[in-house]
Write a protein that holds these residues in place. Structure first.
Motif, PDB file in Angstrom:
ATOM      1  N   PRO A 161       0.831  -1.209   0.000  1.00  0.00           N
ATOM      2  CA  PRO A 161       0.000   0.000   0.000  1.00  0.00           C
ATOM      3  C   PRO A 161       0.864   1.257   0.000  1.00  0.00           C
ATOM      4  CG  PRO A 161       0.117  -0.914   2.203  1.00  0.00           C
ATOM      5  CD  PRO A 161       0.836  -1.893   1.310  1.00  0.00           C
ATOM      6  N   SER A 162       0.221   2.382  -0.236  1.00  0.00           N
ATOM      7  CA  SER A 162       0.949   3.645  -0.277  1.00  0.00           C
ATOM      8  C   SER A 162       1.613   3.958   1.060  1.00  0.00           C
ATOM      9  CB  SER A 162       0.001   4.779  -0.665  1.00  0.00           C
ATOM     10  OG  SER A 162       0.663   6.024  -0.628  1.00  0.00           O
ATOM     11  N   ARG A 163       0.953   3.625   2.168  1.00  0.00           N
ATOM     12  CA  ARG A 163       1.513   3.868   3.506  1.00  0.00           C
ATOM     13  C   ARG A 163       1.478   2.562   4.283  1.00  0.00           C
ATOM     14  NH1 ARG A 163      -0.364   9.141   6.475  1.00  0.00           N
ATOM     15  NH2 ARG A 163       1.160   9.914   4.951  1.00  0.00           N
ATOM     16  N   TRP A 164       2.616   2.213   4.917  1.00  0.00           N
ATOM     17  CA  TRP A 164       2.667   0.950   5.647  1.00  0.00           C
ATOM     18  C   TRP A 164       3.655   1.037   6.797  1.00  0.00           C
ATOM     19  CZ3 TRP A 164       5.685  -3.189   2.371  1.00  0.00           C
ATOM     20  CH2 TRP A 164       6.653  -2.564   1.583  1.00  0.00           C
ATOM     21  N   THR A 165       3.495   0.110   7.742  1.00  0.00           N
ATOM     22  CA  THR A 165       4.287   0.128   8.964  1.00  0.00           C
ATOM     23  C   THR A 165       5.480  -0.817   8.851  1.00  0.00           C
ATOM     24  OG1 THR A 165       3.048  -1.680   9.975  1.00  0.00           O
ATOM     25  CG2 THR A 165       2.192   0.560  10.287  1.00  0.00           C
ATOM     26  N   PHE A 169       5.838  -4.185   6.517  1.00  0.00           N
ATOM     27  CA  PHE A 169       6.979  -4.374   5.628  1.00  0.00           C
ATOM     28  C   PHE A 169       7.686  -5.692   5.932  1.00  0.00           C
ATOM     29  CE2 PHE A 169      11.596  -4.012   5.046  1.00  0.00           C
ATOM     30  CZ  PHE A 169      11.677  -3.771   3.678  1.00  0.00           C
ATOM     31  N   GLU A 170       7.887  -5.976   7.201  1.00  0.00           N
ATOM     32  CA  GLU A 170       8.588  -7.203   7.587  1.00  0.00           C
ATOM     33  C   GLU A 170       7.816  -8.445   7.154  1.00  0.00           C
ATOM     34  OE1 GLU A 170       9.686  -9.230  11.809  1.00  0.00           O
ATOM     35  OE2 GLU A 170      10.537  -7.216  11.447  1.00  0.00           O
ATOM     36  N   ILE A 193      13.084  -7.907  -1.290  1.00  0.00           N
ATOM     37  CA  ILE A 193      11.947  -7.003  -1.414  1.00  0.00           C
ATOM     38  C   ILE A 193      12.401  -5.578  -1.714  1.00  0.00           C
ATOM     39  CG2 ILE A 193      11.821  -6.527   1.076  1.00  0.00           C
ATOM     40  CD1 ILE A 193       8.738  -6.418   0.708  1.00  0.00           C
ATOM     41  N   ALA A 194      13.588  -5.183  -1.261  1.00  0.00           N
ATOM     42  CA  ALA A 194      14.093  -3.828  -1.513  1.00  0.00           C
ATOM     43  C   ALA A 194      15.602  -3.825  -1.382  1.00  0.00           C
ATOM     44  CB  ALA A 194      13.467  -2.823  -0.545  1.00  0.00           C
ATOM     45  N   HIS A 299       7.105   3.012   8.195  1.00  0.00           N
ATOM     46  CA  HIS A 299       7.309   3.868   9.362  1.00  0.00           C
ATOM     47  C   HIS A 299       7.021   3.108  10.654  1.00  0.00           C
ATOM     48  CE1 HIS A 299       3.025   4.405  10.407  1.00  0.00           C
ATOM     49  NE2 HIS A 299       2.810   4.302   9.109  1.00  0.00           N
ATOM     50  N   GLY A 300       7.535   3.662  11.756  1.00  0.00           N
ATOM     51  CA  GLY A 300       7.323   3.071  13.069  1.00  0.00           C
ATOM     52  C   GLY A 300       6.295   3.815  13.888  1.00  0.00           C
ATOM     53  N   GLY A 301       5.437   4.583  13.229  1.00  0.00           N
ATOM     54  CA  GLY A 301       4.412   5.350  13.924  1.00  0.00           C
ATOM     55  C   GLY A 301       4.295   6.773  13.417  1.00  0.00           C
ATOM     56  N   PHE A 302       5.370   7.278  12.775  1.00  0.00           N
ATOM     57  CA  PHE A 302       5.376   8.644  12.269  1.00  0.00           C
ATOM     58  C   PHE A 302       5.810   8.622  10.806  1.00  0.00           C
ATOM     59  CE2 PHE A 302       7.525  12.817  11.618  1.00  0.00           C
ATOM     60  CZ  PHE A 302       6.414  13.625  11.782  1.00  0.00           C
TER      61      PHE A 302
END
Length: 492
Positions: A161-165, A169-170, A193-194, A299-302
């Motif tokens: 998705p466009s935004r993910w945690t 990701f893991e 994956i990257a 991200h990890g929350g932010f």
């Protein structure tokens, strides 16, 4: 006398000695696009009426690609022979401002149309010092994750998705690793994956900066940094969803523009690659590449990402400063920005053209249509510039941080000890700088006292006055999380 005559003869042999027009030199890189940008500038001068009696451009702009090296720029600038216009990094801007060799053109920028409001708000910290403007962007880079959806679907997975945690990701990384690397896969054929995740975006993603709010000390001796270190090591060395240095070395590939990672992305060994819109310069050359997308860095929350710029400063020792400023006006013009819309050399410096159909949906590249708007959205919503301190260079901070991160990744130190040593070494270097530069001592003492007030408010859970926060990351972080106020507290 022989030396004098020889010097005069040499000077007369210079190209600008054979023209009756003022010549302005632009110290920049060797990008082939620069020739067209210079030619378009000369056309723009005529269109805008900046002409001589013959109707020709009032000046001549020439490229200087031999002196882009920062050391050369520094030596030449302090020696009185710097280029009229100089591309430079934000760190160099801080240094050159302190040296007094680049011009503060704040008022002229407002009058001539290349002020901070003519670019992205997140770039302001990259082109100003203490509210005064010293640069204007030639392009703007926002770093995201380029996605090849066909690679994900090849292994039965949907693109991210466009935004993910971090957790998302893991989980997707493990699923991709297992599906794309059946037993017996050779090291040179392994798929990931990257290619990487930027560590600064990682610990910013849990609300942490390298330096504190007043830029007087390191903030990395913190459990959030420990968490980011452990997560990055887990992804690379334990789960192997990102390549180790040995994995990278096992793959032989030509390193064109964008490096080996971009070549591996092009042939499907990386499902994603970290970078800016400028990667399209190379991606457009890959045959058979299908749909391209970009998503945010996990991200990890932010949610956040980095924004940077290749920006142009004006040398204080130039012979024709008023003419040189016309080039900065040109950088904010439609004529120049349309060139970057077409050639995809990062984002155009003036965002007004990013809503055009030509930018969002280039007719020759329909496979890119999702990507362009995402870079602009990120620039306007989650991008944050570099953190610059008058007391230590960011390159020094990152060198120290990188040293102890490597020690942790190689199991020479635990994560908590690596964080502790990183912060301690950065603080030691700041103290050394204050001792070597006593003119900074008074400002440093005032900022340390201000930091104590900020720390007291944080301990009480109170909002922090915006004027107190000099770290651009924390200013944006507190604003987005509702912890920033405009007014300063009053006695009683």
């Amino acid at each position: 006398m022989v030396l004098l005559v020889s010097s005069v003869g040499l000077r007369l042999s210079f190209p600008d000695a054979r023209t009756d027009k003022p010549v302005i030199y632009w110290v920049t890189d060797r990008n082939p696009a620069r020739e067209l940008q210079v030619a378009t500038f000369h056309e723009w001068l005529v269109e805008q009426g900046h002409v001589d009696a013959d109707g020709e451009p009032v000046m001549e702009l020439r490229l200087d690609v031999a002196n882009r090296d920062p050391v050369k720029q520094t030596i030449q600038s302090v020696s009185g022979v710097g280029g009229d216009l100089m591309d430079m990094s934000g760190s160099m801007m801080q240094l050159f401002t302190a040296m007094g060799v680049i011009e503060d053109f704040t008022e002229d920028a407002q009058a001539m149309g290349f002020g901070p409001e003519q670019t992205y708000a997140a770039v302001e910290s990259e082109i100003t010092v203490d509210g005064r403007q010293y640069r204007y962007p030639a392009n703007v880079a926002v770093h995201m994750m380029w996605v090849n959806p066909d690679v994900f679907r090849r292994y039965g997975l949907e693109p991210p998705p466009s935004r993910w945690t971090w957790d998302e990701f893991e989980a997707m990384g493990v699923a991709f690793r297992d599906a794309a690397n059946p037993p017996g896969t050779s090291p040179s054929d392994r798929r990931f994956i990257a290619n990487r995740i930027n560590p600064i975006v990682m610990f910013r993603g849990v609300g942490l900066s390298r330096l504190n709010e007043t830029l007087t000390a390191s903030d990395l001796d913190d459990p959030r940094y420990v968490e980011a270190l452990e997560r990055m090591k887990r992804w690379v060395y334990e789960l192997n969803i990102l390549p180790t240095p040995d994995d990278v070395a096992a793959v032989g590939t030509a390193q064109g523009y964008g490096g080996a990672a971009l070549q591996l992305f092009g042939r499907g060994q990386y499902a994603m690659v970290y970078g800016g819109r400028f990667l399209l310069i190379q991606l457009r050359r890959f045959e058979g590449l299908g749909e391209l997308r970009v998503v945010e860095v996990p991200h990890g929350g932010f949610p956040n990402t980095l924004i940077s710029t290749r920006a142009v400063a004006l040398y204080t020792g130039g012979e024709h400063p008023e003419l040189a400023k016309l080039f900065l006006t040109y950088l904010a013009s439609d004529a120049y920005n349309e060139l970057l819309v077409a050639d995809a050399d990062a984002l155009p410096p003036n965002p007004k053209l990013t809503s055009s159909e030509a930018f969002l949906r280039p007719p020759d590249y329909p496979n890119e249509w999702q990507a362009h708007g995402e870079f602009v959205r990120a620039a306007q919503t989650i991008a944050i510039g570099e953190t610059y301190s008058p007391y230590i260079l960011p390159t020094v901070v990152d060198r120290i941080r990188g040293q102890y991160e490597e020690d942790f990744n190689n199991s020479r130190l635990g994560a908590e000890e690596a964080a502790r040593r990183t912060a301690r070494e950065i603080d030691r270097r700041i103290a050394d700088n204050i001792r070597r530069k006593p003119e900074l001592a008074e400002a440093f003492a005032a900022d340390v006292a201000l930091q104590e007030k900020i720390d007291a408010l944080k301990a009480e859970g109170e909002p922090i006055p915006e004027a107190w926060v000099k770290n651009v990351f924390y200013r944006e972080y507190y604003r987005r999380t509702g912890r920033l106020v405009e007014a300063e507290p009053t006695d009683g």
